[in-house]
Design a protein around this motif. Structure first.
Motif, PDB file in Angstrom:
ATOM      1  N   CYS A   1      47.018 -59.166  67.566  1.00 46.81           N
ATOM      2  CA  CYS A   1      46.051 -59.513  66.521  1.00 46.81           C
ATOM      3  C   CYS A   1      45.668 -58.292  65.691  1.00 46.81           C
ATOM      4  O   CYS A   1      45.527 -58.383  64.472  1.00 46.81           O
ATOM      5  N   PHE A   2      45.520 -57.144  66.349  1.00 41.39           N
ATOM      6  CA  PHE A   2      45.167 -55.924  65.623  1.00 41.39           C
ATOM      7  C   PHE A   2      46.267 -55.542  64.645  1.00 41.39           C
ATOM      8  O   PHE A   2      45.991 -55.141  63.508  1.00 41.39           O
TER       9      PHE A   2
ATOM     10  N   HIS B   1      50.092 -64.884  57.686  1.00 44.35           N
ATOM     11  CA  HIS B   1      49.163 -65.955  58.067  1.00 44.35           C
ATOM     12  C   HIS B   1      49.874 -66.955  58.983  1.00 44.35           C
ATOM     13  O   HIS B   1      49.288 -67.444  59.966  1.00 44.35           O
ATOM     14  N   GLY B   2      51.124 -67.246  58.675  1.00 45.25           N
ATOM     15  CA  GLY B   2      51.894 -68.139  59.551  1.00 45.25           C
ATOM     16  C   GLY B   2      52.051 -67.565  60.943  1.00 45.25           C
ATOM     17  O   GLY B   2      51.930 -68.285  61.948  1.00 45.25           O
ATOM     18  N   ALA B   3      52.300 -66.236  61.012  1.00 46.67           N
ATOM     19  CA  ALA B   3      52.409 -65.582  62.324  1.00 46.67           C
ATOM     20  C   ALA B   3      51.084 -65.639  63.075  1.00 46.67           C
ATOM     21  O   ALA B   3      51.049 -65.794  64.306  1.00 46.67           O
ATOM     22  N   VAL B   4      49.980 -65.525  62.338  1.00 44.55           N
ATOM     23  CA  VAL B   4      48.646 -65.615  62.945  1.00 44.55           C
ATOM     24  C   VAL B   4      48.435 -66.999  63.558  1.00 44.55           C
ATOM     25  O   VAL B   4      47.945 -67.133  64.693  1.00 44.55           O
ATOM     26  N   LEU B   5      48.811 -68.044  62.820  1.00 46.61           N
ATOM     27  CA  LEU B   5      48.635 -69.412  63.314  1.00 46.61           C
ATOM     28  C   LEU B   5      49.521 -69.682  64.525  1.00 46.61           C
ATOM     29  O   LEU B   5      49.084 -70.327  65.491  1.00 46.61           O
ATOM     30  N   ARG B   6      50.763 -69.180  64.495  1.00 46.34           N
ATOM     31  CA  ARG B   6      51.678 -69.414  65.622  1.00 46.34           C
ATOM     32  C   ARG B   6      51.182 -68.753  66.896  1.00 46.34           C
ATOM     33  O   ARG B   6      51.434 -69.242  67.999  1.00 46.34           O
TER      34      ARG B   6
ATOM     35  N   MET C   1      40.298 -61.089  62.000  1.00 49.91           N
ATOM     36  CA  MET C   1      41.505 -61.640  61.394  1.00 49.91           C
ATOM     37  C   MET C   1      41.137 -62.584  60.253  1.00 49.91           C
ATOM     38  O   MET C   1      41.739 -62.546  59.170  1.00 49.91           O
ATOM     39  N   GLY C   2      40.146 -63.435  60.476  1.00 46.97           N
ATOM     40  CA  GLY C   2      39.705 -64.355  59.426  1.00 46.97           C
ATOM     41  C   GLY C   2      39.171 -63.623  58.216  1.00 46.97           C
ATOM     42  O   GLY C   2      39.481 -63.984  57.067  1.00 46.97           O
ATOM     43  N   ASN C   3      38.392 -62.580  58.446  1.00 40.54           N
ATOM     44  CA  ASN C   3      37.865 -61.784  57.325  1.00 40.54           C
ATOM     45  C   ASN C   3      38.991 -61.135  56.525  1.00 40.54           C
ATOM     46  O   ASN C   3      38.948 -61.085  55.290  1.00 40.54           O
ATOM     47  N   ALA C   4      39.994 -60.625  57.238  1.00 37.80           N
ATOM     48  CA  ALA C   4      41.121 -59.979  56.556  1.00 37.80           C
ATOM     49  C   ALA C   4      41.905 -60.988  55.718  1.00 37.80           C
ATOM     50  O   ALA C   4      42.367 -60.672  54.610  1.00 37.80           O
ATOM     51  N   LEU C   5      42.062 -62.212  56.228  1.00 36.28           N
ATOM     52  CA  LEU C   5      42.785 -63.247  55.474  1.00 36.28           C
ATOM     53  C   LEU C   5      42.017 -63.658  54.222  1.00 36.28           C
ATOM     54  O   LEU C   5      42.612 -63.851  53.153  1.00 36.28           O
TER      55      LEU C   5
ATOM     56  N   LYS D   1      39.176 -69.760  50.265  1.00 37.24           N
ATOM     57  CA  LYS D   1      38.078 -70.677  50.595  1.00 37.24           C
ATOM     58  C   LYS D   1      38.433 -71.551  51.797  1.00 37.24           C
ATOM     59  O   LYS D   1      37.572 -71.836  52.643  1.00 37.24           O
ATOM     60  N   ASN D   2      39.702 -71.968  51.906  1.00 42.59           N
ATOM     61  CA  ASN D   2      40.122 -72.770  53.050  1.00 42.59           C
ATOM     62  C   ASN D   2      39.972 -71.989  54.354  1.00 42.59           C
ATOM     63  O   ASN D   2      39.500 -72.524  55.365  1.00 42.59           O
ATOM     64  N   VAL D   3      40.399 -70.729  54.338  1.00 45.28           N
ATOM     65  CA  VAL D   3      40.258 -69.894  55.535  1.00 45.28           C
ATOM     66  C   VAL D   3      38.781 -69.699  55.862  1.00 45.28           C
ATOM     67  O   VAL D   3      38.359 -69.815  57.024  1.00 45.28           O
ATOM     68  N   PHE D   4      37.993 -69.425  54.829  1.00 42.32           N
ATOM     69  CA  PHE D   4      36.556 -69.207  55.026  1.00 42.32           C
ATOM     70  C   PHE D   4      35.881 -70.437  55.622  1.00 42.32           C
ATOM     71  O   PHE D   4      35.074 -70.329  56.557  1.00 42.32           O
ATOM     72  N   ASP D   5      36.212 -71.618  55.113  1.00 45.45           N
ATOM     73  CA  ASP D   5      35.579 -72.856  55.591  1.00 45.45           C
ATOM     74  C   ASP D   5      35.974 -73.173  57.031  1.00 45.45           C
ATOM     75  O   ASP D   5      35.200 -73.801  57.766  1.00 45.45           O
ATOM     76  N   ARG D   6      37.185 -72.753  57.440  1.00 43.41           N
ATOM     77  CA  ARG D   6      37.660 -73.070  58.788  1.00 43.41           C
ATOM     78  C   ARG D   6      37.203 -72.056  59.837  1.00 43.41           C
ATOM     79  O   ARG D   6      37.443 -72.260  61.025  1.00 43.41           O
ATOM     80  N   MET D   7      36.571 -70.987  59.400  1.00 42.69           N
ATOM     81  CA  MET D   7      36.104 -69.974  60.358  1.00 42.69           C
ATOM     82  C   MET D   7      34.938 -70.534  61.170  1.00 42.69           C
ATOM     83  O   MET D   7      33.905 -70.918  60.617  1.00 42.69           O
ATOM     84  N   GLY D   8      35.123 -70.584  62.490  1.00 45.88           N
ATOM     85  CA  GLY D   8      34.068 -71.099  63.339  1.00 45.88           C
ATOM     86  C   GLY D   8      32.868 -70.176  63.424  1.00 45.88           C
ATOM     87  O   GLY D   8      31.736 -70.616  63.627  1.00 45.88           O
ATOM     88  N   CYS D   9      33.126 -68.887  63.291  1.00 48.25           N
ATOM     89  CA  CYS D   9      32.053 -67.887  63.342  1.00 48.25           C
ATOM     90  C   CYS D   9      32.189 -66.978  62.133  1.00 48.25           C
ATOM     91  O   CYS D   9      33.282 -66.502  61.824  1.00 48.25           O
ATOM     92  N   LYS D  10      31.098 -66.759  61.432  1.00 47.51           N
ATOM     93  CA  LYS D  10      31.100 -65.904  60.242  1.00 47.51           C
ATOM     94  C   LYS D  10      30.067 -64.799  60.418  1.00 47.51           C
ATOM     95  O   LYS D  10      28.967 -65.052  60.928  1.00 47.51           O
ATOM     96  N   ASP D  11      30.421 -63.592  60.000  1.00 48.54           N
ATOM     97  CA  ASP D  11      29.448 -62.510  59.963  1.00 48.54           C
ATOM     98  C   ASP D  11      29.150 -62.147  58.512  1.00 48.54           C
ATOM     99  O   ASP D  11      29.629 -62.811  57.577  1.00 48.54           O
ATOM    100  N   LYS D  12      28.378 -61.114  58.322  1.00 47.22           N
ATOM    101  CA  LYS D  12      27.985 -60.725  56.967  1.00 47.22           C
ATOM    102  C   LYS D  12      29.200 -60.338  56.122  1.00 47.22           C
ATOM    103  O   LYS D  12      29.251 -60.600  54.914  1.00 47.22           O
ATOM    104  N   PHE D  13      30.202 -59.724  56.778  1.00 46.74           N
ATOM    105  CA  PHE D  13      31.408 -59.336  56.040  1.00 46.74           C
ATOM    106  C   PHE D  13      32.175 -60.568  55.551  1.00 46.74           C
ATOM    107  O   PHE D  13      32.788 -60.530  54.483  1.00 46.74           O
ATOM    108  N   SER D  14      32.141 -61.654  56.317  1.00 50.00           N
ATOM    109  CA  SER D  14      32.823 -62.886  55.904  1.00 50.00           C
ATOM    110  C   SER D  14      32.231 -63.406  54.595  1.00 50.00           C
ATOM    111  O   SER D  14      32.959 -63.718  53.640  1.00 50.00           O
ATOM    112  N   TRP D  15      30.901 -63.494  54.544  1.00 48.30           N
ATOM    113  CA  TRP D  15      30.226 -63.967  53.331  1.00 48.30           C
ATOM    114  C   TRP D  15      30.466 -63.010  52.171  1.00 48.30           C
ATOM    115  O   TRP D  15      30.738 -63.442  51.038  1.00 48.30           O
TER     116      TRP D  15
END
Length: 410
Positions: A119-120, A142-147, A156-160, A174-188
């Motif tokens: 992941c890193f 992104h495909g490798a991340v999902l696999r 990983m979500g923030n980077a995407l 926006k799709n990646v952002f909406d699917r993130m189960g946990c968001k921090d300040k950097f996500s927003w």
């Protein structure tokens, strides 16, 4: 920056001549990395060589990390190439270092990697794709991340989100952002900045309201992204109101970056006098970024007097900054101030510097190519010149035909 007590004790022990172990050396090097102390890190490196600790892989990894963080990427690469044994940490550290300064090399190193990326690794590569605006490559990552089921990782979500935003694919961001189960300040912040850089100022404002409703308290970075979004979208009054609410509602004192963004907001809208008044009321001395925003807007609006003032202030701070002389000369030329234009060009020759050439990247058939202006090193440059000539001729023909139609119509 806070250093753990053991790290501080280790550094003091090393300076006092206490015998080093591989563990203590790794901890001390990590402390140098945290405080970005290249001088002490080099001294530790020398001690490692004297004690033959530089053959230990953990020490080598710490050295590579220290040199990457201290912007000594060539020293880091020299250690990397000289290491016969490498583990995943070695590869990840070198790739992460390259993703900060040479994203194209980070992608190249991934192709040479003989360990399975984790992941890193993919987070660093996603950041490299973002800096290159390599959308196709980013989608493959992104495909490798999902696999590998890494999509639930917060970093990983923030980077995407950041990658898709910088590549102009705001829908995917926006799709990646909406699917993130946990968001921090950097996500927003990443999503707000993504809306801003792609011209969706109203959406950035709405997302900020959602962030506040979610109970996330904004900081300086959030307001910087928000005001920048308003600047790109021409939402001058909204951006100014956010600047005031930052002070009055959230009790945050704007830093130089925020002030510079507000100056840019006002100046780009042609409100140069208001921008200058804001600079005069700043609680600290304005830097190059603040005056540079005013200088750029002066060029945009052909304001010679304001441009002359901004250029003089920048020259007092950094007299060898070539691009400001070039911009000021352009302002004089636009205002037909040919005498001052000639004087500025002579001053430019006098400092004996040249403007650093910008580098562009393009992704073609899953391969990245980099080039500069007037670059003749590519074997396909003749073909590119031929295509440009054909396109230029075609535009001339279309332009002539269009003018002929307009002439007949009138």
């Amino acid at each position: 920056m806070i250093i753990c007590p053991f790290s501080f004790y280790t550094i003091c022990a090393v300076q006092d001549g206490v015998e080093l172990s591989t563990f203590a050396c790794s901890i001390a090097l990590h402390a140098c990395t945290l405080v970005i102390d290249l001088c002490l890190g080099q001294q530790l490196h020398l001690q490692c060589i004297k004690k033959a600790l530089d053959v230990n892989l953990a020490v080598v990894n710490s050295l590579i990390d220290m040199y990457c963080t201290c912007a000594r990427i060539l020293d880091a690469r020299s250690l990397f190439d000289g290491t016969p044994e490498r583990n995943l940490i070695t590869w990840n550290t070198m790739i992460a270092g390259y993703s900060q300064c040479d994203p194209l090399m980070a992608l190249q190193l991934l192709l040479e990697m003989n360990d399975e990326p984790n992941c890193f690794t993919l987070t660093s590569i996603t950041s490299a794709c973002a800096d290159l605006a390599a959308l196709r490559c980013g989608k493959q990552v992104h495909g490798a991340v999902l696999r590998r089921s890494y999509s639930d990782d917060l970093q990983m979500g923030n980077a995407l989100v950041d990658m898709y935003s910088k590549c102009g694919s705001i829908t995917n961001a926006k799709n990646v952002f909406d699917r993130m189960g946990c968001k921090d300040k950097f996500s927003w912040t990443s999503m707000i900045a993504g809306y801003g850089m792609n011209g969706y100022g109203n959406e950035a404002v709405q997302l900020f309201s959602s962030m506040i409703h979610a109970g996330v308290h904004p900081d300086h970075v959030v307001f910087l992204s928000l005001i920048s979004s308003c600047s790109h979208a021409g939402l001058v009054d909204e951006g100014w109101n956010f600047f005031r609410s930052m002070i009055n509602e959230y009790n945050l004192q704007p830093n130089k970056e925020v002030y510079g963004s507000v100056v840019n907001l006002l100046a780009r809208a042609g409100r140069l006098r208001e921008a200058l008044d804001l600079i005069d009321t700043m609680p600290f001395a304005p830097d190059e970024y603040v005056w540079g925003a005013l200088l750029g807007a002066s060029k945009m609006h052909n304001n010679v007097e304001m441009g002359r003032l901004a250029a003089r202030k920048i020259t007092e701070i950094n007299p060898d900054d070539v691009k400001n002389y070039i911009m000021l000369a352009s302002i004089y030329a636009a205002g037909s101030k040919w005498g001052e234009y000639a004087f500025t060009r002579r001053s430019l020759r006098g400092i004996g510097s040249r403007k650093e050439a910008g580098i562009s990247w393009i992704e073609v058939m899953d391969k990245m190519y980099s080039f500069t202006a007037a670059d003749s090193s590519s074997p396909q440059v003749c073909l590119a010149d031929e295509v440009l000539h054909i396109l230029s001729q075609h535009m001339d023909d279309v332009g002539s035909e269009f003018c002929h139609i307009i002439f007949k119509a009138t």
